[in-house]
Design a protein around this motif. Structure first.
Motif, short mmCIF file in Angstrom:
data_model
loop_
_atom_site.label_atom_id
_atom_site.label_comp_id
_atom_site.label_asym_id
_atom_site.label_seq_id
_atom_site.Cartn_x
_atom_site.Cartn_y
_atom_site.Cartn_z
N ARG A 1 0.83 -1.20 0.00
CA ARG A 1 0.00 0.00 0.00
C ARG A 1 0.87 1.26 0.00
O ARG A 1 0.56 2.24 -0.68
CB ARG A 1 -0.92 0.01 1.22
CG ARG A 1 -2.05 -0.99 1.18
CD ARG A 1 -2.99 -0.79 0.02
NE ARG A 1 -3.60 0.52 0.01
CZ ARG A 1 -4.38 0.96 -0.97
NH1 ARG A 1 -4.62 0.20 -2.02
NH2 ARG A 1 -4.91 2.16 -0.92
N SER B 1 2.36 1.68 -3.46
CA SER B 1 1.36 2.11 -4.43
C SER B 1 1.06 3.60 -4.32
O SER B 1 0.69 4.24 -5.32
CB SER B 1 0.07 1.30 -4.26
OG SER B 1 -0.54 1.60 -3.01
N ARG C 1 0.67 0.59 -10.79
CA ARG C 1 0.06 0.01 -9.58
C ARG C 1 -0.60 -1.32 -9.90
O ARG C 1 -0.59 -2.24 -9.07
CB ARG C 1 -0.95 1.00 -9.01
CG ARG C 1 -0.32 2.23 -8.37
CD ARG C 1 -1.29 2.93 -7.45
NE ARG C 1 -2.42 3.48 -8.18
CZ ARG C 1 -2.46 4.72 -8.67
NH1 ARG C 1 -1.42 5.53 -8.50
NH2 ARG C 1 -3.53 5.15 -9.32
N LEU D 1 2.03 -3.93 -9.99
CA LEU D 1 2.45 -4.31 -8.63
C LEU D 1 1.62 -5.46 -8.11
O LEU D 1 2.14 -6.37 -7.44
CB LEU D 1 2.33 -3.11 -7.69
CG LEU D 1 2.66 -3.37 -6.22
CD1 LEU D 1 4.11 -3.79 -6.05
CD2 LEU D 1 2.36 -2.12 -5.38
N THR D 2 0.33 -5.49 -8.41
CA THR D 2 -0.53 -6.58 -7.93
C THR D 2 -0.19 -7.90 -8.61
O THR D 2 -0.54 -8.96 -8.09
CB THR D 2 -2.01 -6.26 -8.18
OG1 THR D 2 -2.27 -6.18 -9.59
CG2 THR D 2 -2.40 -4.95 -7.52
N GLU E 1 -8.51 2.85 -11.31
CA GLU E 1 -7.56 1.77 -11.03
C GLU E 1 -8.28 0.44 -10.83
O GLU E 1 -7.83 -0.60 -11.30
CB GLU E 1 -6.74 2.13 -9.79
CG GLU E 1 -5.69 1.10 -9.44
CD GLU E 1 -4.83 1.57 -8.29
OE1 GLU E 1 -4.27 0.70 -7.60
OE2 GLU E 1 -4.70 2.78 -8.09
#
Length: 527
Positions: free
Chosen positions: A203, A206, A215, A218-219, A259
């Motif tokens: 978090r 991000s 972002r 990143l997941t 997002e």
């Protein structure tokens, strides 16, 4: 190059079979297994497709677990903790014990540790298989929630037992069940801590990445990173991935509408392609199993059929016991509540990726140089259980649900969405009234905003837009400079209300996600 061509081919096949499965009303992952097996037995192809067994779980399990866990919530797990304990831990442990006893009675010289390893392979219904096969079937959310909760955690139990059993077999040591239980509890607790810490770090990272694509990327990295980190410190990678996914949803920002839309679309594609490759590999590896068995294959298949029967009957008996226990409770959200629901839950014990990976990960020899006891037959039995429990329910589950009339309660689903839509509308209207009182908006501006917010509840409940509503959107866009700040605050309040509701006990995360998705789409459209 050969492996790359294989992966690309399986991805293309997955895309094609999604359409075929929809037309035939059949689960496309099961079709992928059949296609993989058919391709594997084409003459002239290599006997073995080289893929390190140790890479199967780290490559495929983290992203698919992460995608599945994002569709649930901590509140749902708190409400289902009894189901998780009884299915993901107790049922897996009992299945391991019963299968191990059956294997020792059927397979000469297998030994206790190797028999327990076989039990650990076939005990856990695979979360990927369950989600892929049962997810598209229109069954009550209570049943699917039970299956999702079970599938997300049962691999953790099986993996700990499997690793301990294999180590005992290879080293020649005696298998210590108290030690296995201790390792499981310690590994699960450590995985929870790792998951929470990594989620906080993610978090923070991000917030420093301003690009939506970055972002989202990143997941993708996160599930692999937390899985490998947990496994490196001998914690449960499965539990760590699930905890990260749940924690990220808890701390989701209400204003990240664009997002969320990007990530939802992105993860739908990732899940489809990874699932297709994983199930295609299951079919491809069946050829090597047949080759290794040789002339002993018929005898091994007889033993495999007995073990399959034991696994299926044991799950049916367990669900019958669960039905008797649930009937004493007043909670309408638990399952199974009827004999028909118990049959459906018993039929949904699909094995899949985890069973294949563990079967292929069996070492060939022990520390003394001797062959691993009954290795070929263990692999044959495990793969047979996988095929029977995956393909049989996979092709018949829609029929079973339809014949037993265990259909999705559409009215209940719509009521849940309408309740959330009303809460979102009320939060938006409250914020609008606050701004009117604070800033004294002109009458014409207030009229347009009240018209738009007044329609919000119906839109979020899934109703389509009419010509009048489209004209209203045009008015809003024309007055964007004046109305933008107020509408942004109102919609932000609505999103925050839906996210807060998603964390509450008794709220269906799937229903909340559908309402939030519509709200995100409306936000992006107005922007």
């Amino acid at each position: 190059m050969e492996l790359l061509l294989l992966v690309v081919g399986l991805m293309l096949a997955a895309v094609v079979l999604v359409g075929i499965g929809d037309r035939l009303h059949l689960p496309w992952p099961a079709l992928m297994v059949v296609l993989g097996a058919a391709v594997a037995f084409v003459p002239g192809l290599p006997d073995r497709f080289e893929l390190e067994p140790d890479l199967i779980l780290p490559l495929f399990l983290p992203p698919l677990l992460f995608a599945t866990a994002q569709r649930t919530s901590w509140a749902l797990f708190r409400a289902r903790w009894r189901s998780i304990v009884m299915l993901a831990i107790a049922l897996v442990a009992v299945t391991i014990a019963v299968v191990a006893g059956t294997a020792m009675a059927l397979i000469p010289g297998i030994g206790l540790s190797a028999a327990v390893a076989l039990g650990a392979m076939v005990a856990p219904p695979d979360p990927v298989a369950v989600e892929a096969v049962a997810g598209p079937v229109r069954m009550p959310r209570r049943l699917l929630a039970v299956l999702q909760s079970e599938g997300l955690f049962n691999d953790a139990t099986a993996l700990v037992v499997f690793q301990a059993a294999v180590f005992a077999t290879v080293s020649g040591d005696e298998l210590s069940f108290p030690l296995v239980a201790g390792r499981f509890l310690l590994g699960a607790a450590l995985a929870v801590v790792i998951g929470i810490v990594v989620a906080k770090i993610a978090r923070w990272v991000s917030t420093k990445v301003t690009d939506t694509t970055g972002r989202s990327a990143l997941t993708v990295v996160l599930p692999f990173a937390v899985y490998l980190l947990a496994e490196e410190v001998h914690a449960s990678g499965v539990v760590a991935v699930v905890v990260v996914a749940l924690q990220l949803r808890v701390h989701a920002n209400a204003d990240e509408a664009a997002e969320r839309l990007v990530q939802r679309s992105f993860w739908d594609v990732v899940e489809l392609l990874v699932t297709g490759v994983a199930f295609g590999l299951i079919g491809l590896d069946l050829r090597q199993v047949v080759i290794d068995a040789g002339a002993d294959l018929p005898r091994m298949l007889v033993h495999a059929a007995i073990v399959c029967g034991v696994v299926i009957v044991l799950r049916a008996l367990w669900m019958t016991g669960a039905l008797l226990a649930v009937r004493r409770r007043e909670d309408p959200g638990v399952a199974p509540r009827t004999g028909r629901e118990a049959v459906v839950l018993a039929w949904c014990g699909m094995r899949g990726l985890a069973t294949l990976a563990l079967a292929l990960a069996l070492p060939a020899v022990t520390s003394t140089g001797a062959a691993f006891p009954a290795r070929t037959e263990i692999v044959v039995v495990a793969c047979s259980v996988l095929v029977v429990t995956l393909l049989l329910p996979g092709f018949t589950l829609p029929i079973v649900v339809r014949v037993l009339k265990v259909a999705e309660d559409a009215d209940a689903e719509r009521a849940a969405e309408r309740m959330l839509a009303h809460r979102a509308w009320h939060a938006a209207l409250t914020r609008l009234v606050e701004r009117e009182r604070a800033d004294g908006l002109p009458d014409e501006v207030s009229a347009v905003l009240h018209q738009s917010i007044g329609r919000l509840e119906a839109v979020l409940a899934g109703e389509t837009l009419g010509d009048e509503e489209r004209d209203r959107f045009a008015t809003l866009r024309a007055s964007r400079a004046t109305l933008g700040a107020v509408q942004a605050e109102a919609l932000s309040a609505a999103r925050a209300e839906v996210l807060a509701a998603r964390r509450e006990s008794g709220v269906d995360p799937e229903a909340a996600d559908r309402v939030l998705h519509r709200l995100d789409l409306r936000t992006v459209l107005l922007d």
